[in-house]
Enzyme design. Structure first.
Site, PDB file in Angstrom:
ATOM      1  N   CYS A 126       0.384  -1.569   0.024  1.00 17.53           N
ATOM      2  CA  CYS A 126      -0.198   0.186  -0.048  1.00 17.53           C
ATOM      3  C   CYS A 126       1.023   1.041   0.028  1.00 17.53           C
ATOM      4  CB  CYS A 126      -1.449   0.211   1.433  1.00 17.53           C
ATOM      5  SG  CYS A 126      -1.293   1.669   2.076  1.00 17.53           S
ATOM      6  N   CYS A 165       0.307   4.114   2.597  1.00 12.77           N
ATOM      7  CA  CYS A 165       0.814   3.561   3.917  1.00 12.77           C
ATOM      8  C   CYS A 165       2.499   3.444   4.605  1.00 12.77           C
ATOM      9  CB  CYS A 165       0.432   1.275   4.141  1.00 12.77           C
ATOM     10  SG  CYS A 165      -1.461   1.654   4.071  1.00 12.77           S
TER      11      CYS A 165
END
Ligand SMILES: [Zn+2]
Length: 145
Positions: free
Chosen positions: A69, A72
């Protein structure tokens, strides 16, 4: 005198009793003698998650993330900086939802990153989406009043 705080050791998971006045004095774990706070998020797994959420007397802020991600990855260094600002009043932790899929499912994590704030085993609030350091700190302090 205020009551001591129960603090779960991030290294050996022992529950320590730390007097309130000693919280900010880099206390060490009574069992493994390593620092209870290292200005860095603690990586939690299925084996350690419940213990940290339920046994810490301080609130626990969890970053549910995944390696694939992008947002993230961008938030990770911001989250480390937030740990430096929020410890020892708040414990910061991370859950890799790819390797810990059961935890993500148990807490109904539908998008990542998601920040969730826990106290006394209960979830107080959650917020989806990447945030900068100051936004993380501001959000946590707003939830805790
Ligand atoms: Zn320890």
């Amino acid at each position: 005198m205020s009551d001591p705080f129960h603090i779960v050791c991030p290294h050996c998971q022992a529950v320590n009793r730390v007097p309130a006045v000693r919280l900010g004095q880099t206390p060490n774990c009574g069992q493994c003698h390593r620092p209870l706070f290292e200005a860095h998020p603690v990586e939690l797994t299925q084996a350690s998650f419940a213990r940290h959420i339920e046994r810490n007397d301080i609130p626990v802020l969890v970053d549910f993330w995944a390696p694939w991600c992008g947002p993230c990855q961008m938030m990770a260094p911001q989250f480390v900086q937030a740990a430096q600002l929020l410890e020892p009043k708040v414990r910061l932790a991370k859950v890799n939802t790819e390797s810990e899929q059961a935890l993500g499912a148990q807490w109904g994590i539908r998008s990542i990153p998601t920040l969730a704030l826990f106290r006394g085993g209960r979830e107080l609030a959650r917020q989806a989406g990447a945030m900068g350091t100051q936004d993380i700190v501001r959000w946590v302090r707003a939830q805790l009043g």
